[in-house]
Design a protein around this motif. Sequence first.
Motif, mmCIF file in Angstrom:
data_model
loop_
_atom_site.group_PDB
_atom_site.id
_atom_site.type_symbol
_atom_site.label_atom_id
_atom_site.label_comp_id
_atom_site.label_asym_id
_atom_site.label_seq_id
_atom_site.Cartn_x
_atom_site.Cartn_y
_atom_site.Cartn_z
ATOM 1 N N LEU A 12 -1.650 3.342 -2.165
ATOM 2 C CA LEU A 12 -3.046 2.931 -2.092
ATOM 3 C C LEU A 12 -3.407 2.704 -0.629
ATOM 4 O O LEU A 12 -2.530 2.447 0.201
ATOM 5 C CB LEU A 12 -3.270 1.627 -2.872
ATOM 6 C CG LEU A 12 -2.976 1.655 -4.374
ATOM 7 C CD1 LEU A 12 -2.969 0.234 -4.924
ATOM 8 C CD2 LEU A 12 -4.010 2.498 -5.106
ATOM 9 N N GLY A 55 -1.331 -4.861 -12.816
ATOM 10 C CA GLY A 55 -1.918 -3.556 -13.094
ATOM 11 C C GLY A 55 -1.218 -2.398 -12.414
ATOM 12 O O GLY A 55 -1.518 -1.234 -12.701
ATOM 13 N N PHE A 56 -0.262 -2.699 -11.510
ATOM 14 C CA PHE A 56 0.403 -1.627 -10.766
ATOM 15 C C PHE A 56 1.922 -1.638 -10.933
ATOM 16 O O PHE A 56 2.565 -0.609 -10.753
ATOM 17 C CB PHE A 56 0.057 -1.724 -9.273
ATOM 18 C CG PHE A 56 -1.373 -1.381 -8.974
ATOM 19 C CD1 PHE A 56 -1.749 -0.070 -8.727
ATOM 20 C CD2 PHE A 56 -2.352 -2.364 -8.976
ATOM 21 C CE1 PHE A 56 -3.073 0.254 -8.464
ATOM 22 C CE2 PHE A 56 -3.678 -2.050 -8.721
ATOM 23 C CZ PHE A 56 -4.045 -0.733 -8.468
ATOM 24 N N LYS A 112 11.711 0.425 -6.798
ATOM 25 C CA LYS A 112 10.520 0.288 -7.633
ATOM 26 C C LYS A 112 10.942 0.333 -9.101
ATOM 27 O O LYS A 112 11.644 1.240 -9.522
ATOM 28 C CB LYS A 112 9.529 1.413 -7.330
ATOM 29 C CG LYS A 112 8.165 1.257 -7.992
ATOM 30 C CD LYS A 112 7.238 2.370 -7.531
ATOM 31 C CE LYS A 112 5.867 2.249 -8.195
ATOM 32 N NZ LYS A 112 4.987 3.369 -7.798
ATOM 33 N N SER A 165 0.835 -1.211 0.000
ATOM 34 C CA SER A 165 0.000 0.000 0.000
ATOM 35 C C SER A 165 0.867 1.257 0.000
ATOM 36 O O SER A 165 0.552 2.241 -0.673
ATOM 37 C CB SER A 165 -0.951 -0.004 1.198
ATOM 38 O OG SER A 165 -0.244 0.115 2.417
ATOM 39 N N PHE A 219 2.679 1.617 -3.658
ATOM 40 C CA PHE A 219 1.784 2.011 -4.744
ATOM 41 C C PHE A 219 0.828 3.134 -4.353
ATOM 42 O O PHE A 219 -0.053 3.504 -5.134
ATOM 43 C CB PHE A 219 1.000 0.791 -5.248
ATOM 44 C CG PHE A 219 1.874 -0.261 -5.887
ATOM 45 C CD1 PHE A 219 2.736 0.059 -6.917
ATOM 46 C CD2 PHE A 219 1.842 -1.574 -5.443
ATOM 47 C CE1 PHE A 219 3.548 -0.895 -7.508
ATOM 48 C CE2 PHE A 219 2.653 -2.550 -6.025
ATOM 49 C CZ PHE A 219 3.505 -2.211 -7.054
ATOM 50 N N VAL A 248 -5.640 -2.418 -1.350
ATOM 51 C CA VAL A 248 -4.685 -3.446 -1.773
ATOM 52 C C VAL A 248 -5.159 -4.840 -1.377
ATOM 53 O O VAL A 248 -4.711 -5.837 -1.956
ATOM 54 C CB VAL A 248 -3.258 -3.198 -1.208
ATOM 55 C CG1 VAL A 248 -2.747 -1.856 -1.636
ATOM 56 C CG2 VAL A 248 -3.218 -3.352 0.292
ATOM 57 N N CYS A 257 -1.394 -10.723 -6.759
ATOM 58 C CA CYS A 257 -0.114 -10.304 -6.206
ATOM 59 C C CYS A 257 0.814 -11.526 -6.147
ATOM 60 O O CYS A 257 0.375 -12.634 -5.812
ATOM 61 C CB CYS A 257 -0.313 -9.730 -4.810
ATOM 62 S SG CYS A 257 1.081 -8.753 -4.211
#
Length: 260
Positions: free
Chosen positions: A196, A234-235, A258, A191, A194, A201, A210
């Motif tokens: 979120l 998607g992330f 990342k 979380s 990303f 998540v 995941c």
Amino acid sequence: MNKELYSHFHSDEHYFVDKAWDWLERAAQNHAVKLTDFLDPRQAFILTTLVNRNPDVQCRLDGGYSAAERRRALIAPDYRNLDEEDMEMAVLSVSSGDGKFLTLEHGDYMGAILGLGMKRDKVGDIHVIEGGCHCLVTQDAADYLHLNLSQVHRVHVQTELLPLNQLELSTVKLDELTLSVASMRMDGIVSDVFRLSRAKVLIPIQAGRCRVNWKPEEDPSKPLKEGDMISMQGFGRFKVLEVEGITKKGRIRVKIGKFA
């Protein structure tokens, strides 16, 4: 196959376990040789684990260069020499004179290739380089992609097939960030990375979207550790680079890389 093997793998992986076991049995009993499409690191691990249980079979993994993430496997009886076998790969070079090309990313190339109806398994590592992209592909998919890939994210491109010794590797770019977290729980770190909420998540994690080290992980409380590779459909994906220690307030400082 001994169904007790299933206990070592996620239920989503049982189909691949069955398929890999069949390859091994054919090699051991029928002296068959099997060249797979590209496997991800988790599939390669599963295959290697099964090979180690069968003394009559061997396996060679090759992705076109020494540090390849996605690799083809050549499975054969233990007496066969695999060192000189052709792994049937080519380099698909994609280029364009369009200035917009500079903004294209890994996902753009992958999307264009899959948009042609190509299976993901036919594609190995993709290297975004200056002026274009070098992509490892299976030999049986190379000609089709060479003839049909003409556009990537609305940018017109040209393609060329090259031998493996002309492959250019991209430099892996990681955006580093340092987090202060209460624990190493997966949902909390995901979380934060990303950006979120914890509630948002939970949905993709519990839906099996995941992966930790390419293995499906549906437990939000799973503790992460240094070296773990986490991806969420998607992330994007990130790597736990370092657990730096505990702050004065008792929180954990974690360095994350990342993928750009």
